[in-house]
Every structure is written in structure tokens, then in C-alpha cells.
Scaffold this active site. Structure first.
Site, mmCIF file in Angstrom:
data_model
loop_
_atom_site.group_PDB
_atom_site.id
_atom_site.type_symbol
_atom_site.label_atom_id
_atom_site.label_comp_id
_atom_site.label_asym_id
_atom_site.label_seq_id
_atom_site.Cartn_x
_atom_site.Cartn_y
_atom_site.Cartn_z
ATOM 1 C CG ASP B 156 -1.788 1.283 1.225
ATOM 2 O OD1 ASP B 156 -2.413 1.545 0.195
ATOM 3 O OD2 ASP B 156 -1.824 1.994 2.241
ATOM 4 C CG ASP B 309 -5.935 5.165 3.283
ATOM 5 O OD1 ASP B 309 -4.980 4.758 3.979
ATOM 6 O OD2 ASP B 309 -5.768 5.726 2.181
HETATM 7 ZN ZN LIG Z 1 -3.162 3.305 -0.269
#
Ligand SMILES: [Zn+2]
Lengths: 309, 427
Positions: B156, B309
Site C-alpha cells: 500500500d 485508510d
Molecule cells: Zn493506499
């Protein structure tokens, strides 16, 4: 009308009346600049700091002369881009200058929005001397001033901006100024250097210079940043100048009294052939001297807004 | 201590359950749903929580959280991240590997698991890196991390640009049955972009990240998922293009799931305003039509889950030039009220909202959470969907305060969060 702004950050936020007020004020400053003693006491006792994070001798000198003609105390703080990244934060630097007594800070910064950060956090007045690819209000105002002097007004003019619109703060500020004062604006350049969304603002996009300049009253050539391009946006400088360099040939269909401008410094033979740069329509040197009058007007108005506010 | 939650509206999408009733929690597990609360009320063995007019659901599961420990404890620690989660109604969080050192081998995974056991108040499930150092070159110690507790792999923030490496990752994880989680972004197209490429970036003179940089990678990853048959999960979908690509892939039977973050279904790039770095995240806030597409994707099931997130950054890091500010905002403590707005606005039902925040995310990372099944761990949230309040970042439990929602008036407050039968948050 009175000017009520504590900062001058960009032309997007100024309205037509405010812009006109700056231009009118610049007229009287121009007079001062033509006297033998080129000094008035408007900023006496005030400290102005020029905070430049990008090398720009021209713009900085122009601001400095304007400050001195208004009798300000001047503090210069120039630093290279690399020290911005690793050293003290912008905010801390500016806070220090404020602590030293600066009541106005002129900032030139390679990143868009930096002057807004200072305006939000400091008490000083912030004058944007160019931020990233965003705005360059003093340049746009001096361009407006120069055009107004040449043409008698802005409204109804056809103005063409040529070159790297994508990275140009001059273009963005100019577009706002021209539109607010009623001109028609066209932009032209290689498609890679014209932002895809520019037509959301009321401008027309061209990719062919000869077509863009039809009936144009003013042509503004933007500087190609050789170091920045890295030939990612067009194949070579040679090819760029072949298609987007201004020559006698390419402006045949423009207005016969077309005015040619350039914010400087010029890459001769790239943006402009020498006969264009030095030719009868060119006002490139007037732009430079008008720059001082316009910057004096900016300081003068912001200082009085500070006193009144 | 045993707990009886009395008289709430119990919604458990994992069993299609929606009734007013009582829940009995014993020994950390969901025990039963007693008809009558009376016998427990006068018994000191039981802590009775009155949930009248409140909603009782499985505790929320967030499969996209950045906990910052080890390495960036000044932004967040496992402890503060868990406290923030509990305050937001989350009982399980799945943490991304971009710590320092990066979670690309079992010893880092073990460190996180140990810290979470001793200091965490909610369940923490780590995600391991796909590649060593998230460099995109060679596979990380995926099997060992899986044994140590990782429930998926992802680079990520540092998308794997090399398609062959991504293919191998997708093939390799099949041995362990865990998903490959993709932050879909072509970094060459994004270049040094700092916000969405659009009319806002043009006006602000900021470098844009085109929607295409997400679409191109979603397209590639779907192609590779089709080739390998592996479960691909797409993080924080932000563009109309990705929603369309995922929808088409699902219709073809590709094993792909997706998540959307509350900021992407709530805000557009207009929120950047005058260079507000609390609106700087990656993927960036997009335009109106993208936001609408994400909402439609949530509505029609193309987007399976809501994930925050949660990306804490310190105030000093955000109070800089827009270009220099790090990407990311905190999200755990505003996720519920922002998701409830979707319900209020008729985009999804309350039932679907809870499903997207409980058992569906659990299924994606194969953890047995997000359900009120008798015998399941007692992870429960009680919330008041009606209670209005003003978001105040200074009251956040997270160490960081970087939110664009400060000062917003929202509905939906967490009343009580229970993890493994223990009350870890109550207001
Ligand atoms: Zn991300």
C-alpha cells in the site's frame, strides 16, 4: 474606492475594481519614478522583507527598488530551493522575520500555495511574488498596466498567451486579470503544455500559433524553462521554436499594431526571434520599468489597508 | 464479567438479523439472545447496558488502517490507534505494512502482534508487504508472515509497478489463501502529483494525479487476478473508471473485491480550497462524477466494504507547503457518522452500511469477526444513529488530528464498544 486587502496573493481573488485601483495608483507612482528625487515617504518606518526561495534577480530587484522608493526598510532573505526541503520550515523562517519586525513579506516560492500558508498563520501582510505554477500577481498587474498604456484600455482586446501554460504562474494570473477586465483570452502551445481543464475557465485553446494570433491585439510569449522541460513535453527546443516561436511570418494575421510581450528573461531564438524581441511592437523593456510603478502601488495600497484596518 | 445489552435494535447482517432484543455476553463470547432482561438486572454478576433506542451491531472491522508503529510513534502508536478505533466503534483493525522497519518479515509481524496483545484494546490483524522493503522487486517473506499472523499482503502506498512481480505475488499467496491487496496507482502517470488532476489543480497550479493513474492499475491487476485466479482486493477506490472496471470484472466472475473510504464518498477536490493539507490524500479527492460513481458502486455492491485508510500525520508535518505535506488523513473516529450520511441520503440501507463495515470486510481477510453469532467473540458496538454533534479534532483519541471534517455537524455517535466481552470504550 478604498483598497481593503491586507495581502495580495493572486488575481483570482481581486475584482475588477480592485485591479483598476492598483493600475490607477501605479499611474501616479509612475510619475514619482520619473521625478529627479524618486522617493516618497509612504512606507517610512516599515520593514519589508523579500523572502526569495527561487533565484530571480529581476523580480527581486524590482520589488527592492519599489520598496526603497517608498522609503521602506528592506530586508533580503534569499535561499536556494534545497535548503527549503532540509532546513527550517517555511513557517518558522517567516515567523522569525516577523519577529525581526517585518510587517510585509514578499514571497517567491517554488511551490504553489506557499503565500497562502503564510497569510493564514502570520500577522504580516503577504505579497505573492510568484508561487510555483500558480500565480504571479505583480507580473500580471504590470502586464495589464503596460497594455492599458499602449491600447488605452483592456476591454474587448484579443490577447494571446503562447507557450508553457501548464507550468506558468504568469499565464494563470494574466488570464484572471484579462478576463476580469473584459478581454478575450486565447492560449496556444503544444498540447502537452496546455492543461486539459483550462477551458473550464473562459479561454480558448489553440495548438497552432498562426491560427491563434488572428486579429490579436496582444501576444504574450512565455518563457520556456529549458531546465524544467527535460524534453518530456516536446521533442526538442528546435522543434518547439519551429512551431511556437514568434516570427514575423507567423504573426501576419495578427492586428497590424500588435503588441508583443515577454515576462523575461528571453531565450532568444526560442520564444522570439531577435527581430521580434527588438521590433517596433515589442514592449518588453517598458514592462520592466512599469514593474516598479506597479509594485509601488501594491505596497502603497496594502500599507494603507493595514493602517485603516 | 458477564454483560447484558438490553433492549437495543440488534442488526447483524451476517445473519440477516434485525430485531429489538437483548444480548448476553459471557466469557468473552456471544452467549445468547435472552427474551427477558429482568433476571439479569437484579443480579450483580451481570453488567447491564441499556441500549434503548440505540443500534447494537457487530463491532466494525476496518481493513485499511495505518498504525505507524514501529517507526513513527509520534504520529500514532498501536495503543493510540486502538483507542481511536474503539472510539469509532471498530473492534478489529487491519494494519498496513508501511512502518519503519517495513513489515516484510515475520519478526516485524511478531512485534506488532505482541504490542497489540499487550497494549492494544481492539483486535489487530497485520498485513505483510508484498515485496521486500516495498521496493517492488522481490517477494517478501510472505509464508513466514502468514504463519506469524498476517492476513493479507500489500505494498500500500508503493504500488508494485512490475507486472511480473505482481503476477508472482498473486500466484504465491495461493499457498496460504490470503488476498493480495492493491493500492492501484501507476506511479509514472502520477509522477509528482499532489492532488486530483482537474480544474481545481489547474487553478491552484498544483501537479495533478489523473484518474487514469488509478484506472490503468486497476485494469492491470484485474487482468492478473483473472490470469492467476487469486483473490484481489482493490483499496480505496476513487474513480468512476475503477468502479466500472471492477463492476465488469465481477460480472465476468473475477475474484475481486473493493473498498471505498468515507472521504472519497463525501468530498470532492473542491475541499482542497486554499491549499488545505488536511484534504491531501492518496488517492486524492476526485471530481463530482467520480464521487458519484463511488457512491453508486457502494449502492450496487461493486464496492464491497467501507474502509478508512486511517493515516495519521502530526500537525507539524501538515502545516507546510501543500507539495511537502504527507498524504493521508485520520478516519477511524469519523467513519460511522460519514457512512450514516450515505444512509440518510438514501444511497445505501442501514443494513448494507453495517454489512460493509462488519462481516464483509472480515470475509475479505478471512477473520472470524463481524458477526453476533452465538459462540463468536463478543465484539459489539452500540451506537446512536440520531445523536448530532460537531466533530472536534481535539477530542480525537488518535495521536494525530489531520482531518478535513473538523467542525462538521454530523449524526451518529458511538455509545459503547465491546471487544472480546470487555467494554473498551463508552461515552
Ligand atoms: Zn493506499
Amino acid at each position: 474606492m478604498e483598497f481593503e486587502r491586507k495581502h495580495i496573493l493572486g488575481l483570482e481573488e481581486l475584482n475588477a475594481e480592485e485591479i483598476t485601483l492598483v493600475l490607477d495608483t501605479a499611474e501616479s507612482m509612475k510619475e514619482v519614478s520619473e521625478r529627479d528625487v524618486k522617493k516618497v515617504p509612504a512606507l517610512r518606518g516599515m520593514t519589508v522583507c523579500n523572502l526569495f526561495f527561487e533565484p530571480s534577480t529581476r523580480t527581486r530587484s524590482s520589488f527592492e527598488i519599489a520598496e526603497k522608493r517608498l522609503s521602506a526598510d528592506v530586508l533580503n532573505f534569499t535561499t536556494s530551493q534545497s535548503s527549503v526541503v532540509k532546513g527550517e520550515s517555511l513557517l518558522d523562517t517567516a515567523r522569525n522575520l516577523e519577529a525581526m519586525g517585518a510587517s510585509m513579506i514578499v514571497i517567491r516560492h517554488p511551490m504553489s500555495g506557499a503565500p497562502w500558508l503564510l497569510a493564514k498563520e502570520l500577522n504580516s501582510s503577504i505579497i505573492n511574488a510568484g508561487d510555483g505554477s500558480h500565480e504571479h500577481p505583480s507580473q500580471a498587474l504590470l502586464d495589464l498596466f503596460t497594455i492599458r498604456r499602449m491600447k488605452g484600455g483592456i476591454e474587448g482586446l484579443k490577447i494571446v498567451i503562447v507557450g508553457d501554460i501548464l507550468h506558468s504562474r504568469v499565464a494563470r494570473s494574466n488570464i484572471w486579470g484579462f478576463l476580469k477586465l473584459g478581454a478575450e483570452v486565447r492560449v496556444v502551445g503544444p498540447p502537452t503544455l496546455i492543461p486539459k481543464y483550462i477551458e473550464k475557465i473562459d479561454v480558448r485553446t489553440f495548438y497552432n500559433l498562426s491560427e491563434a494570433v488572428v486579429d490579436a491585439d496582444v501576444i504574450i510569449m512565455l518563457r520556456i524553462q529549458k531546465e524544467r522541460q527535460d524534453f518530456e513535453f516536446f521533442p526538442s527546443l528546435r522543434e518547439y521554436s519551429r512551431f511556437y516561436g514568434l516570427t514575423r511570418e507567423k504573426i501576419k494575421r495578427a492586428h497590424e499594431n500588435v503588441t508583443v510581450m515577454h515576462p523575461g528573461p528571453i531565450n532568444r531564438g526560442v520564444e522570439l526571434s531577435s527581430d521580434m524581441a527588438d521590433g517596433p511592437g515589442s514592449v518588453i523593456l517598458e514592462q520592466v520599468s512599469n514593474g516598479i510603478a506597479v509594485r509601488m502601488a501594491m505596497f502603497y495600497l496594502v500599507a494603507s489597508a493595514r493602517r485603516n484596518g | 464479567m458477564s454483560i447484558l445489552i438490553k433492549g437495543g435494535r440488534i442488526i447483524d447482517p451476517s445473519r440477516n438479523f434485525d430485531k429489538i432484543g437483548n444480548i448476553l455476553i459471557e466469557k468473552g463470547k456471544i452467549k445468547s439472545f435472552p427474551k427477558d432482561a429482568k433476571e439479569f438486572e437484579n443480579n450483580s454478576k451481570y453488567k447491564v447496558i441499556d441500549a434503548g433506542r440505540k443500534i447494537v451491531s457487530p463491532g466494525f472491522v476496518d481493513i485499511h488502517v495505518h498504525l505507524r508503529e514501529p517507526g513513527y510513534e509520534y504520529k500514532e502508536t498501536i495503543r493510540s490507534g486502538c483507542e481511536s478505533a474503539a472510539a469509532g466503534g471498530f473492534t478489529s483493525i487491519v494494519c498496513m505494512p508501511n512502518t519503519n522497519p517495513i513489515n516484510d518479515n515475520a519478526s516485524v509481524t511478531e512485534y506488532i502482534m505482541l504490542k497489540a496483545r499487550t497494549e492494544g484494546i481492539v483486535n489487530v490483524f497485520p498485513i505483510g508487504a508484498i515485496t521486500k522493503g516495498e521496493k517492488g522487486e522481490t517477494l517478501a517473506q510472505i509464508g513466514e508472515m502468514y504463519e506469524a499472523g498476517c492476513v493479507g499482503v500489500s505494498d500500500d502506498g508503493m504500488p508494485v509497478m512490475n507486472s511480473k512481480v505482481m503476477r508472482h505475488a498473486m500466484e504465491y499467496v495461493k499457498a496460504f489463501g490470503i488476498p493480495v491487496i492493491s493500492h492501484a496507482e501507476d506511479r509514472n502517470l502520477s509522477a509528482s502529483g499532489v492532488m486530483n488532476e482537474g480544474d481545481m489543480s489547474t487553478l491552484l497550479g498544483l501537479k495533478g494525479i489523473p484518474a487514469a493513474s488509478e484506472d490503468v492499475m486497476v485494469s492491470r491487476d484485474i487482468t492478473l487476478a483473472e490470469l492467476t485466479g487469486t483473490h484481489l482486493h482493490i483499496c480505496h477506490v476513487s474513480t468512476a473508471g475503477s468502479v466500472r472496471l471492477i463492476r465488469d470484472a465481477k460480472a465476468r466472475g473475477v475474484n475481486v473485491t473493493a473498498e471505498a473510504a468515507p472521504h472519497h464518498f463525501t468530498l470532492t477536490d473542491k475541499a482542497v480550497g486554499e491549499y488545505d493539507t488536511n484534504s491531501k490524500m492518496n488517492p486524492p479527492l476526485r471530481g463530482e462524477s467520480d464521487m458519484e460513481a463511488v457512491r453508486e458502486g457502494l449502492r450496487d455492491g461493486t464496492i464491497d466494504v467501507i474502509a478508512t485508510d486511517h493515516a495519521p500525520h502530526s500537525e507539524d508535518e501538515k502545516k507546510v507547503e501543500f507539495d511537502l505535506a504527507p498524504f493521508g488523513i485520520v478516519g477511524l473516529e469519523t467513519a460511522l457518522p460519514l457512512s450514516l450520511r450515505l444512509v440518510e441520503q438514501g444511497v445505501i440501507s442501514l443494513h448494507d452500511m453495517i454489512a460493509k463495515m462488519t462481516y464483509i470486510p472480515s470475509k475479505i481477510v478471512n477473520i472470524e469477526r463481524g458477526t453476533l453469532n452465538p459462540g463468536a467473540p463478543a465484539d459489539v458496538v452500540i451506537f446512536d444513529a440520531e445523536r448530532r454533534y460537531t466533530v472536534d479534532r481535539d477530542k480525537f483519541h488518535s495521536k494525530s488530528k489531520n482531518t478535513p471534517f473538523h467542525g462538521w455537524e454530523l449524526s451518529g455517535a458511538v455509545i459503547c464498544t465491546i471487544v472480546n466481552g470487555r467494554v473498551v470504550y463508552s461515552c
